[in-house]
Design a protein around this motif. Structure first.
Motif, PDB file in Angstrom:
ATOM      1  N   GLU A  35       0.827  -1.207   0.000  1.00  0.00           N
ATOM      2  CA  GLU A  35       0.000   0.000   0.000  1.00  0.00           C
ATOM      3  C   GLU A  35       0.863   1.259   0.000  1.00  0.00           C
ATOM      4  O   GLU A  35       0.538   2.244  -0.668  1.00  0.00           O
ATOM      5  N   ARG A  36       1.979   1.229   0.730  1.00  0.00           N
ATOM      6  CA  ARG A  36       2.831   2.413   0.787  1.00  0.00           C
ATOM      7  C   ARG A  36       3.807   2.470  -0.386  1.00  0.00           C
ATOM      8  O   ARG A  36       4.135   3.558  -0.863  1.00  0.00           O
ATOM      9  N   LEU A  37       4.267   1.316  -0.863  1.00  0.00           N
ATOM     10  CA  LEU A  37       5.155   1.314  -2.029  1.00  0.00           C
ATOM     11  C   LEU A  37       4.510   1.997  -3.230  1.00  0.00           C
ATOM     12  O   LEU A  37       5.166   2.741  -3.961  1.00  0.00           O
ATOM     13  N   ARG A  38       3.226   1.735  -3.437  1.00  0.00           N
ATOM     14  CA  ARG A  38       2.561   2.333  -4.603  1.00  0.00           C
ATOM     15  C   ARG A  38       2.483   3.850  -4.491  1.00  0.00           C
ATOM     16  O   ARG A  38       2.348   4.549  -5.499  1.00  0.00           O
ATOM     17  N   ARG A  39       2.584   4.370  -3.269  1.00  0.00           N
ATOM     18  CA  ARG A  39       2.468   5.815  -3.078  1.00  0.00           C
ATOM     19  C   ARG A  39       3.763   6.560  -3.357  1.00  0.00           C
ATOM     20  O   ARG A  39       3.740   7.769  -3.627  1.00  0.00           O
ATOM     21  N   TRP A  40       4.919   5.867  -3.282  1.00  0.00           N
ATOM     22  CA  TRP A  40       6.165   6.572  -3.590  1.00  0.00           C
ATOM     23  C   TRP A  40       6.946   5.942  -4.738  1.00  0.00           C
ATOM     24  O   TRP A  40       7.829   6.584  -5.316  1.00  0.00           O
ATOM     25  N   LEU A  41       6.609   4.709  -5.106  1.00  0.00           N
ATOM     26  CA  LEU A  41       7.315   4.059  -6.201  1.00  0.00           C
ATOM     27  C   LEU A  41       6.289   3.679  -7.268  1.00  0.00           C
ATOM     28  O   LEU A  41       5.969   4.488  -8.127  1.00  0.00           O
ATOM     29  N   GLY A 123      25.221   6.537 -18.597  1.00  0.00           N
ATOM     30  CA  GLY A 123      26.032   6.557 -17.393  1.00  0.00           C
ATOM     31  C   GLY A 123      25.220   6.207 -16.165  1.00  0.00           C
ATOM     32  O   GLY A 123      24.098   5.703 -16.263  1.00  0.00           O
ATOM     33  N   PRO A 124      25.732   6.494 -14.976  1.00  0.00           N
ATOM     34  CA  PRO A 124      25.023   6.113 -13.748  1.00  0.00           C
ATOM     35  C   PRO A 124      23.709   6.863 -13.558  1.00  0.00           C
ATOM     36  O   PRO A 124      22.849   6.433 -12.802  1.00  0.00           O
ATOM     37  N   GLY A 125      23.526   7.965 -14.274  1.00  0.00           N
ATOM     38  CA  GLY A 125      22.264   8.690 -14.186  1.00  0.00           C
ATOM     39  C   GLY A 125      21.087   7.889 -14.695  1.00  0.00           C
ATOM     40  O   GLY A 125      19.938   8.194 -14.362  1.00  0.00           O
ATOM     41  N   ALA A 126      21.347   6.833 -15.496  1.00  0.00           N
ATOM     42  CA  ALA A 126      20.261   5.996 -16.008  1.00  0.00           C
ATOM     43  C   ALA A 126      19.390   5.508 -14.864  1.00  0.00           C
ATOM     44  O   ALA A 126      18.165   5.559 -14.922  1.00  0.00           O
ATOM     45  N   GLY A 127      20.019   5.006 -13.812  1.00  0.00           N
ATOM     46  CA  GLY A 127      19.268   4.576 -12.636  1.00  0.00           C
ATOM     47  C   GLY A 127      19.259   5.634 -11.550  1.00  0.00           C
ATOM     48  O   GLY A 127      18.296   5.757 -10.801  1.00  0.00           O
ATOM     49  N   GLY A 128      20.341   6.406 -11.468  1.00  0.00           N
ATOM     50  CA  GLY A 128      20.486   7.364 -10.373  1.00  0.00           C
ATOM     51  C   GLY A 128      19.408   8.422 -10.333  1.00  0.00           C
ATOM     52  O   GLY A 128      18.854   8.720  -9.266  1.00  0.00           O
ATOM     53  N   VAL A 129      19.063   8.998 -11.482  1.00  0.00           N
ATOM     54  CA  VAL A 129      18.042  10.044 -11.501  1.00  0.00           C
ATOM     55  C   VAL A 129      16.684   9.466 -11.119  1.00  0.00           C
ATOM     56  O   VAL A 129      15.926  10.062 -10.351  1.00  0.00           O
ATOM     57  N   TRP A 131      16.081   6.885  -9.186  1.00  0.00           N
ATOM     58  CA  TRP A 131      16.054   6.644  -7.737  1.00  0.00           C
ATOM     59  C   TRP A 131      16.000   7.957  -6.967  1.00  0.00           C
ATOM     60  O   TRP A 131      15.335   8.050  -5.935  1.00  0.00           O
ATOM     61  N   ASP A 132      16.690   9.006  -7.443  1.00  0.00           N
ATOM     62  CA  ASP A 132      16.593  10.305  -6.765  1.00  0.00           C
ATOM     63  C   ASP A 132      15.146  10.791  -6.733  1.00  0.00           C
ATOM     64  O   ASP A 132      14.659  11.283  -5.710  1.00  0.00           O
ATOM     65  N   THR A 147       1.292  12.026  -1.764  1.00  0.00           N
ATOM     66  CA  THR A 147       2.140  11.558  -2.859  1.00  0.00           C
ATOM     67  C   THR A 147       1.275  10.866  -3.891  1.00  0.00           C
ATOM     68  O   THR A 147       0.201  10.379  -3.595  1.00  0.00           O
ATOM     69  N   ALA A 148       1.786  10.830  -5.114  1.00  0.00           N
ATOM     70  CA  ALA A 148       1.066  10.140  -6.186  1.00  0.00           C
ATOM     71  C   ALA A 148       2.037   9.303  -7.008  1.00  0.00           C
ATOM     72  O   ALA A 148       1.825   9.084  -8.181  1.00  0.00           O
ATOM     73  N   GLY A 149       3.125   8.851  -6.374  1.00  0.00           N
ATOM     74  CA  GLY A 149       4.132   8.092  -7.109  1.00  0.00           C
ATOM     75  C   GLY A 149       5.122   9.025  -7.776  1.00  0.00           C
ATOM     76  O   GLY A 149       4.784  10.154  -8.137  1.00  0.00           O
ATOM     77  N   HIS A 150       6.359   8.561  -7.942  1.00  0.00           N
ATOM     78  CA  HIS A 150       7.380   9.472  -8.446  1.00  0.00           C
ATOM     79  C   HIS A 150       7.181   9.827  -9.906  1.00  0.00           C
ATOM     80  O   HIS A 150       7.672  10.840 -10.371  1.00  0.00           O
ATOM     81  N   GLU A 151       6.410   9.028 -10.664  1.00  0.00           N
ATOM     82  CA  GLU A 151       6.190   9.378 -12.061  1.00  0.00           C
ATOM     83  C   GLU A 151       5.346  10.644 -12.180  1.00  0.00           C
ATOM     84  O   GLU A 151       5.517  11.427 -13.099  1.00  0.00           O
TER      85      GLU A 151
END
Length: 200
Positions: A35-41, A123-129, A131-132, A147-151
């Protein structure tokens, strides 16, 4: 806030560290509760226990390799059917430690064995950005914000500047890890364009 390493064998590693003003059990719940994962990921489904498999709404999927509440979670992390959207294999490990004032030290390590053209292009920004952005949304969740997810965050007007700065910071980490300056500059530009395409 972010660190990148050059290949050890064939693997690339990005590391992110944060301190959250929340108890360790609360942070653990936020990274393991569907329930909480869907709110930020993203929304998640699966057999969420050691040895089980999971899938995010978006195609990321894998197996739960280690789960030691409330301090350690390690999963394999693949993209698309059979991992073919991001050729290669990767693992994500989250480590939590209680801080001195009821806060929590958070560390995320994403180690990937990736094939062309992902790392050479971005480069590392592929995943880094990505995750940021996700951890920015996690911070809002832990602080009690909506929150409504990072997208959704990625589409906000403020996100473009955040993405630009994040990509540049991952470029600095890439340089510190021994990246070629010309390659790093191209990767930062490609990553910025990927996450924040020109609205025009």
């Amino acid at each position: 806030m972010g660190k990148a390493s050059v290949p050890a064998g064939e693997a690339y590693t990005i590391e992110l560290r944060r301190r959250y003003d929340a108890q360790i059990d609360d942070v653990w719940d936020a990274v393991t509760s569907p329930e909480r994962l869907r709110r930020w990921l993203k929304p998640i489904t699966g057999d969420l226990r050691p040895g089980g498999t999971f899938e995010f709404d978006g195609g990321e999927h894998g197996e739960i390799l280690r789960c030691e509440p409330p301090r350690l979670l390690k999963v394999s992390w693949l993209y698309g059917p059979d991992g073919d959207a991001w050729p290669g294999t990767s693992e994500v490990e989250v480590r939590l430690a209680p801080g001195p004032n009821g806060d929590t030290e958070f560390e995320l390590i994403h180690a990937a064995v990736v094939e062309e053209p992902l790392f050479p292009t971005y480069g590392p920004g592929a995943g880094g950005v990505g995750w940021d952005l996700a951890l920015l949304t996690l911070a809002r969740l832990l602080a009690g914000g909506e929150t409504a997810g990072h997208e959704a965050v990625e589409k906000s007007p403020e996100a473009r500047e955040f993405i630009r700065r994040s990509a540049a910071a991952w470029g600095e980490a890439h340089l510190a890890a021994g990246g070629d300056p010309e390659h790093v500059a191209a990767a930062v530009e490609a990553t910025t364009t990927f996450y924040a395409p020109d609205p025009a």
